[in-house]
Enzyme design. Structure first.
Site, PDB file in Angstrom:
ATOM      1  N   GLY A  44       0.673  -1.117  -0.048  1.00  0.00           N
ATOM      2  CA  GLY A  44      -0.217  -0.073  -0.009  1.00  0.00           C
ATOM      3  C   GLY A  44       0.772   1.438   0.517  1.00  0.00           C
ATOM      4  N   CYS A  45       1.918   1.288   0.371  1.00  0.00           N
ATOM      5  CA  CYS A  45       2.665   2.736   0.910  1.00  0.00           C
ATOM      6  C   CYS A  45       3.336   2.791  -0.299  1.00  0.00           C
ATOM      7  CB  CYS A  45       3.606   2.163   2.011  1.00  0.00           C
ATOM      8  SG  CYS A  45       2.707   1.888   3.519  1.00  0.00           S
ATOM      9  N   THR A  46       4.221   1.321  -0.902  1.00  0.00           N
ATOM     10  CA  THR A  46       4.865   1.509  -2.381  1.00  0.00           C
ATOM     11  C   THR A  46       3.988   2.376  -3.587  1.00  0.00           C
ATOM     12  OG1 THR A  46       6.372  -0.028  -2.090  1.00  0.00           O
ATOM     13  CG2 THR A  46       5.603   0.359  -4.321  1.00  0.00           C
TER      14      THR A  46
END
Length: 154
Positions: A44-46
């Site tokens: 998700g952060c990527t």
């Protein structure tokens, strides 16, 4: 603590990538997107970082600085930026002082296990240093576009 629209954003000063020190005071005069995320190199952060990167020029045209903030180390941030070609700053809050001031360091739960972590949140700060918009419990898909629209409207 929850942030209130129209109030002064909590002051901060954090080490960031490219050997920068980023502070709210140093950003005065520009709009700022602070997007808080849990961890470098997670799915998700990527995706969120890549979405902000894809709109980087549009944010720049809107006179808006993008800053990602997580408790990861600068070394981790540097690897993350390099791996995905990110050209905006990532700030490191290993002490969690800023994360707590912005109310994003919270108790989370997964599979019945409780732990402390970053709640994915984005804060748009106007050029005077006031909170203009807050997105809590962010769902990544379409989020960067929504933030860009809000920045353009300021």
């Amino acid at each position: 603590m929850s942030l209130t629209i129209g109030t002064k954003a909590p002051a901060f000063s954090l080490p960031a990538t490219d050997g920068r020190e980023i502070s709210l005071e140093g950003l005065k005069g520009r709009k700022v997107v602070l997007y808080f995320y849990p961890k470098d190199n997670t799915s998700g952060c990527t995706l969120e970082a890549k979405d902000f990167q894809a709109l980087r020029k549009d944010f720049s045209t809107a006179d808006t600085e993008i800053i990602g903030v997580s408790p990861d180390s600068l070394k981790s941030h540097d690897k993350f930026r390099s791996k995905y070609g990110l050209d905006f700053a990532l700030a490191s809050d290993e002490t969690k002082t800023m994360l707590e001031a912005y109310g994003v360091w919270t108790q989370k739960s997964m599979f019945g296990h409780k732990y402390m972590g970053v709640e994915r949140t984005t804060v748009l700060i106007d050029s005077e240093g006031n909170v203009a918009h807050v997105w809590n419990k962010v769902k990544v898909q379409g989020h960067a576009e929504e933030v860009l629209a809000a920045a353009r409207a300021l």
